[in-house]
Design a protein around this motif. Structure first.
Motif, PDB file in Angstrom:
ATOM      1  N   ILE A 112       0.835  -1.205   0.000  1.00  7.62           N
ATOM      2  CA  ILE A 112       0.000   0.000   0.000  1.00  7.62           C
ATOM      3  C   ILE A 112       0.866   1.250   0.000  1.00  7.62           C
ATOM      4  O   ILE A 112       0.641   2.187  -0.769  1.00  7.62           O
ATOM      5  CB  ILE A 112      -0.935  -0.003   1.228  1.00  7.62           C
ATOM      6  CG1 ILE A 112      -1.871  -1.208   1.166  1.00  7.62           C
ATOM      7  CG2 ILE A 112      -1.732   1.299   1.297  1.00  7.62           C
ATOM      8  CD1 ILE A 112      -2.733  -1.360   2.400  1.00  7.62           C
ATOM      9  N   THR A 113       1.895   1.273   0.861  1.00  5.88           N
ATOM     10  CA  THR A 113       2.762   2.449   0.924  1.00  5.88           C
ATOM     11  C   THR A 113       3.562   2.616  -0.369  1.00  5.88           C
ATOM     12  O   THR A 113       3.854   3.745  -0.770  1.00  5.88           O
ATOM     13  CB  THR A 113       3.723   2.361   2.125  1.00  5.88           C
ATOM     14  OG1 THR A 113       4.481   1.146   2.054  1.00  5.88           O
ATOM     15  CG2 THR A 113       2.952   2.407   3.435  1.00  5.88           C
ATOM     16  N   SER A 114       3.902   1.513  -1.023  1.00  8.05           N
ATOM     17  CA  SER A 114       4.610   1.596  -2.302  1.00  8.05           C
ATOM     18  C   SER A 114       3.726   2.208  -3.369  1.00  8.05           C
ATOM     19  O   SER A 114       4.177   3.042  -4.175  1.00  8.05           O
ATOM     20  CB  SER A 114       5.085   0.203  -2.740  1.00  8.05           C
ATOM     21  OG  SER A 114       6.024  -0.342  -1.833  1.00  8.05           O
ATOM     22  N   LEU A 115       2.444   1.816  -3.391  1.00  3.87           N
ATOM     23  CA  LEU A 115       1.498   2.392  -4.344  1.00  3.87           C
ATOM     24  C   LEU A 115       1.301   3.881  -4.067  1.00  3.87           C
ATOM     25  O   LEU A 115       1.185   4.692  -5.003  1.00  3.87           O
ATOM     26  CB  LEU A 115       0.160   1.658  -4.269  1.00  3.87           C
ATOM     27  CG  LEU A 115       0.156   0.201  -4.761  1.00  3.87           C
ATOM     28  CD1 LEU A 115      -1.195  -0.445  -4.497  1.00  3.87           C
ATOM     29  CD2 LEU A 115       0.485   0.143  -6.255  1.00  3.87           C
ATOM     30  N   MET A 116       1.280   4.243  -2.784  1.00  6.08           N
ATOM     31  CA  MET A 116       1.154   5.651  -2.424  1.00  6.08           C
ATOM     32  C   MET A 116       2.379   6.443  -2.869  1.00  6.08           C
ATOM     33  O   MET A 116       2.263   7.576  -3.336  1.00  6.08           O
ATOM     34  CB  MET A 116       0.953   5.790  -0.907  1.00  6.08           C
ATOM     35  CG  MET A 116      -0.380   5.251  -0.422  1.00  6.08           C
ATOM     36  SD  MET A 116      -0.533   5.266   1.396  1.00  6.08           S
ATOM     37  CE  MET A 116      -0.612   7.029   1.709  1.00  6.08           C
ATOM     38  N   MET A 117       3.561   5.831  -2.760  1.00  7.23           N
ATOM     39  CA  MET A 117       4.785   6.485  -3.217  1.00  7.23           C
ATOM     40  C   MET A 117       4.741   6.725  -4.723  1.00  7.23           C
ATOM     41  O   MET A 117       5.143   7.787  -5.211  1.00  7.23           O
ATOM     42  CB  MET A 117       6.007   5.637  -2.863  1.00  7.23           C
ATOM     43  CG  MET A 117       6.482   5.774  -1.437  1.00  7.23           C
ATOM     44  SD  MET A 117       7.095   7.448  -1.043  1.00  7.23           S
ATOM     45  CE  MET A 117       8.516   7.555  -2.130  1.00  7.23           C
ATOM     46  N   ILE A 118       4.246   5.742  -5.460  1.00 10.34           N
ATOM     47  CA  ILE A 118       4.121   5.896  -6.918  1.00 10.34           C
ATOM     48  C   ILE A 118       3.183   7.055  -7.233  1.00 10.34           C
ATOM     49  O   ILE A 118       3.456   7.878  -8.122  1.00 10.34           O
ATOM     50  CB  ILE A 118       3.604   4.588  -7.552  1.00 10.34           C
ATOM     51  CG1 ILE A 118       4.660   3.479  -7.417  1.00 10.34           C
ATOM     52  CG2 ILE A 118       3.244   4.805  -9.021  1.00 10.34           C
ATOM     53  CD1 ILE A 118       4.180   2.110  -7.868  1.00 10.34           C
ATOM     54  N   ALA A 119       2.057   7.130  -6.501  1.00 10.95           N
ATOM     55  CA  ALA A 119       1.092   8.207  -6.724  1.00 10.95           C
ATOM     56  C   ALA A 119       1.709   9.571  -6.443  1.00 10.95           C
ATOM     57  O   ALA A 119       1.493  10.531  -7.200  1.00 10.95           O
ATOM     58  CB  ALA A 119      -0.141   7.992  -5.840  1.00 10.95           C
TER      59      ALA A 119
END
Length: 212
Positions: A112-119
């Protein structure tokens, strides 16, 4: 230029606006918990993750400061007008959270945090032209102007902020009253979403001319 075409595309602008809303909201629940001085997790202190969060909680004012920073970053993103500042704050805070979730082997949370970083990286790229003057020395730089979100999106962001903060606010409230408040805030979010997007769809032919 490819970036310019992407930046001026109406659908891409719509995606970025709502990505800011989504990312901004993501910090409200955890930020409010810390700001109000409550524990973020009930995990046992015998586990590395539980021990880490307990140590953070026992730090006192730093725990509140971290929550305040998360809430401010979320609000700035919601405003649309100050979204770049909110994105930079979000990047600074989320980078630490992301590394923590990876180093402590949070089950699934690191995804989840990785996806947030991408965003967040996408949002930085979207507004990178505004940061270019910071990386020049003794040179004049022309900052390219692109359509920015209009007043309706900013107003919607403020409505979302109030509603999401209300929905995320922890604390003892009478059960019946809490349900009515939650329903009212939820309906306000839904009504605002439908109204702003209907207005954007109706005026889609002049969005670029009027900067959304």
């Amino acid at each position: 230029m490819i970036f310019e075409k992407l930046r001026r595309n109406r659908f891409n602008q719509w995606i970025i606006i709502h990505l800011r809303y989504l990312i901004g909201f993501a910090f409200f629940p955890s930020g409010l918990v810390k700001l109000l001085g409550n524990r973020f997790t009930v995990l046992s202190k015998d586990t590395p993750i539980g021990y880490f969060f307990e140590a953070m909680y026992q730090s006192g004012f730093y725990w509140n400061f971290l929550g305040l920073s998360q809430v401010i970053a979320g609000i700035l993103l919601m405003t649309q007008r100050y979204a770049l500042l909110g994105t930079l704050m979000f990047l600074a805070i989320l980078s630490n959270i992301w590394i923590i979730t990876i180093s402590l082997s949070f089950t699934g949370t690191w995804v989840i945090t990785s996806l947030m970083m991408i965003a967040v990286v996408i949002l930085i790229i979207w507004d990178h032209h505004k940061l270019l003057p910071l990386f020049t020395y003794n040179r004049s730089v022309t900052v390219k102007m692109y359509p920015d979100p209009g007043r309706s999106w900013m107003v919607a962001g403020m409505i979302y902020t109030v509603c999401f903060l209300g929905l995320s606010l922890p604390g003892p409230i009478q059960k019946g009253l809490q349900q009515w408040i939650s329903v009212g805030l939820g309906l306000s979010v839904l009504f605002t979403f439908v109204l702003t997007n209907y207005k954007a769809y109706k005026n889609r032919g002049v969005l670029l001319k009027n900067h959304i």
